[in-house]
Design an enzyme around this catalytic site. Structure first.
Site, short mmCIF file in Angstrom:
data_model
loop_
_atom_site.label_atom_id
_atom_site.label_comp_id
_atom_site.label_asym_id
_atom_site.label_seq_id
_atom_site.Cartn_x
_atom_site.Cartn_y
_atom_site.Cartn_z
N ASP A 89 -13.87 3.59 6.75
CA ASP A 89 -12.81 4.26 5.99
C ASP A 89 -13.39 4.81 4.68
O ASP A 89 -12.99 5.88 4.23
CB ASP A 89 -11.63 3.32 5.69
CG ASP A 89 -10.57 4.02 4.85
OD1 ASP A 89 -10.05 5.05 5.30
OD2 ASP A 89 -10.32 3.57 3.71
N SER A 96 -6.35 4.84 8.07
CA SER A 96 -7.01 4.54 6.80
C SER A 96 -6.31 3.38 6.10
O SER A 96 -6.93 2.40 5.67
CB SER A 96 -6.98 5.81 5.93
OG SER A 96 -7.26 5.52 4.60
N LYS A 148 -7.78 -0.83 6.18
CA LYS A 148 -8.09 -1.54 4.92
C LYS A 148 -7.29 -2.83 4.81
O LYS A 148 -7.78 -3.86 4.37
CB LYS A 148 -7.78 -0.65 3.72
CG LYS A 148 -8.85 0.39 3.44
CD LYS A 148 -8.71 0.97 2.04
CE LYS A 148 -7.59 1.97 1.95
NZ LYS A 148 -7.94 3.30 2.41
N HIS A 150 0.85 -1.19 0.00
CA HIS A 150 0.00 0.00 0.00
C HIS A 150 0.88 1.24 0.00
O HIS A 150 1.84 1.32 0.76
CB HIS A 150 -0.92 0.01 1.23
CG HIS A 150 -2.13 0.86 1.04
ND1 HIS A 150 -3.32 0.36 0.54
CD2 HIS A 150 -2.33 2.18 1.23
CE1 HIS A 150 -4.21 1.35 0.46
NE2 HIS A 150 -3.62 2.47 0.87
N ARG A 186 -12.35 13.24 3.51
CA ARG A 186 -11.02 13.83 3.67
C ARG A 186 -10.54 14.44 2.35
O ARG A 186 -9.88 15.49 2.33
CB ARG A 186 -10.02 12.77 4.14
CG ARG A 186 -10.19 12.42 5.60
CD ARG A 186 -9.38 11.19 5.98
NE ARG A 186 -7.98 11.36 5.73
CZ ARG A 186 -7.16 10.38 5.31
NH1 ARG A 186 -7.62 9.16 5.09
NH2 ARG A 186 -5.89 10.62 5.12
N1 URA Z 1 -3.94 5.74 1.23
C1 URA Z 1 -5.01 5.43 2.00
O1 URA Z 1 -5.62 4.38 1.86
N2 URA Z 1 -5.39 6.32 2.92
C2 URA Z 1 -4.75 7.48 3.13
O2 URA Z 1 -5.14 8.22 3.99
C3 URA Z 1 -3.64 7.80 2.31
C4 URA Z 1 -3.24 6.90 1.37
#
Ligand code: URA
Length: 431
Positions: free
Chosen positions: A161, A183, A187, A82, A168
């Site tokens: 989220d 966040s 996930k 990620h 956001r």
């Molecule tokens: N990627 C995400 O999933 N969330 C964030 O806040 C920033 C990058």
């Protein structure tokens, strides 16, 4: 307990209890707390922060706001990566099929564009029919049968989220360490990843502007991962100039396809090989980074990673003719190249300005309900450290109108800074 009291407490710089965080996140997931209260709370967290305990509670509450997948009976070890978000970051499109083609299953939950940074889901939706929304059972059978899934934030996985991410993006509350950490990690936890490589970006084109903040964010995410029984490592990568050359959805998908064919920009290709190598090590497919590197290079060069990407497009309902013939992807009406105004060495390309300009051209959202123009964006032809001669191609704009072209031309020209003396290229990763 009620939402207003919790907002006021954070506004007044006080620490929230686990119960208050749980109450707020439950309220978001069940839609009892409206967007305006969520936005006020986000701004309070953005301005006043959260400690590690609050951030861990927030992450777990968000992860548990929907279903939490247990993939241990589906695949031997589920690896994932990620990125914390950057400009021109289409890494997932190359790295996930590459790792899956090396024999490690990958089931990824990706996001949409956030602020000036692009999102993988917006990019893949350039391919007509490409489905990213799956039920739990569909996700699991795709992963079990094909070893590769690229899914979006589904209603079932970390829905809190989903709500916060969209807000956001349009309320100036993206670049907060606790909000990014929770966040990303919620996930990953909800999606069942057992081994995770985090790509934490640093620079003007990232949400972490300096190494200190990037390290703080990395330590926080690694420690949340460990507490939830996941193996996690964090790489620190450069994001002052765009990654690769393309910025904009269809343009980035094309660049990812070129890279899978072994014809991608050098920096982006190297970035992908490095991230993929770490995934193989953490996923126990290779004993060390050298062995992993040899395997990812061989897999990329053999065309197997490309074949894996192609199969993913078919398996997820996408029209594969668009990736076989990327010229079928949407083209902007105005496509023009701007030349270098003088001789010099490229000293700086402001990734943030490029990201914001492409959002203003229509490649990202300024309001939650904005539609994306997949065709627009920019291709930069030089990277920091290059010697550029007057009149050489500097960048090519893909704009929706002459007016948008003129706006972008002025801003992206200014985002390029030249020097008379030799300039060092930027590193790709930091220690
Ligand atoms: N990627 C995400 O999933 N969330 C964030 O806040 C920033 C990058």
């Amino acid at each position: 307990m009620n939402a207003v009291e919790i907002i006021i407490k954070k506004r007044d710089k006080l620490e929230l209890t686990s119960e208050e965080i749980q109450y707020f996140i439950d309220g978001l997931a069940s839609k009892q707390i409206p967007d305006y209260q969520a936005a006020a709370w986000l701004m309070a967290v953005m301005l006043n922060g959260m400690n590690e305990r609050e951030t861990t509670d927030l992450t777990m509450a968000m992860a548990n706001s929907g279903e939490v997948l247990d993939l241990s009976h589906v695949v031997p070890i589920e690896v994932d990566k990620h990125s914390t978000g950057g400009v021109g970051d289409k890494t997932t499109l190359v790295v996930e099929p590459l790792v899956a083609a090396c024999g490690l299953p990958v089931g990824k939950m990706s996001g949409r564009g956030l602020g000036f940074s692009g999102g993988t889901l917006d990019k893949v939706e350039t391919i007509p029919g490409f489905r990213t929304s799956f039920s739990r059972d569909e996700f699991i059978s795709l992963l079990r049968d094909t070893g590769l899934v690229l899914a979006g934030q589904s209603g079932d996985l970390a829905p809190a989220d989903g709500v916060l991410y969209k807000l956001r993006d349009v309320t100036g509350t993206v670049d907060s360490i606790p909000l990014i950490a929770s966040s990303v990690m919620s996930k990953k936890i909800a999606g069942g990843a057992q081994a995770i490589v985090l790509d934490v970006k640093i620079g003007v084109g990232a949400f972490m502007k300096n190494l200190d903040d990037a390290r703080k964010l990395s330590h926080l995410m690694v420690s949340i991962g460990k507490l939830s029984g996941r193996k996690v490592i964090a790489l620190l990568s450069e994001m002052n100039q765009p990654l690769g050359c393309a910025v904009g959805n269809a343009l980035e998908v094309k660049e990812a396809i070129d890279t899978l064919h072994g014809k991608g920009p050098a920096d982006f290709t190297e970035h992908c090989l490095h991230v993929a190598s770490h995934m193989l090590v953490i996923g126990e497919k290779a004993k060390n980074l050298d062995e992993a590197r040899a395997l990812v290079e061989k897999t990329l060069n053999s065309g197997k990673a490309w074949q894996k990407f192609r199969s993913m497009v078919i398996n997820q309902g996408g029209d594969v003719s668009f990736v076989d013939h990327p010229e079928k992807m949407p083209l902007a009406p105005v496509i023009e190249t701007i030349n270098a105004p003088a001789d010099g060495y490229l000293k700086w390309i402001d990734a943030k300005e490029i990201g914001e300009t492409t959002v203003d051209m229509g490649a990202g959202r300024k309001k939650k309900e904005d539609l994306i123009d997949h065709a627009v964006g920019v291709i930069i032809h030089h990277k920091v450290g290059d010697k550029v001669n007057k009149g050489e191609d500097l960048f090519t704009l893909h704009a929706s109108s002459r007016e948008s072209f003129e706006m972008a031309k002025t801003r992206i020209l200014k985002a390029h800074e030249f020097s008379d003396s030799v300039c060092e290229p930027l590193p790709l990763f930091y220690n």
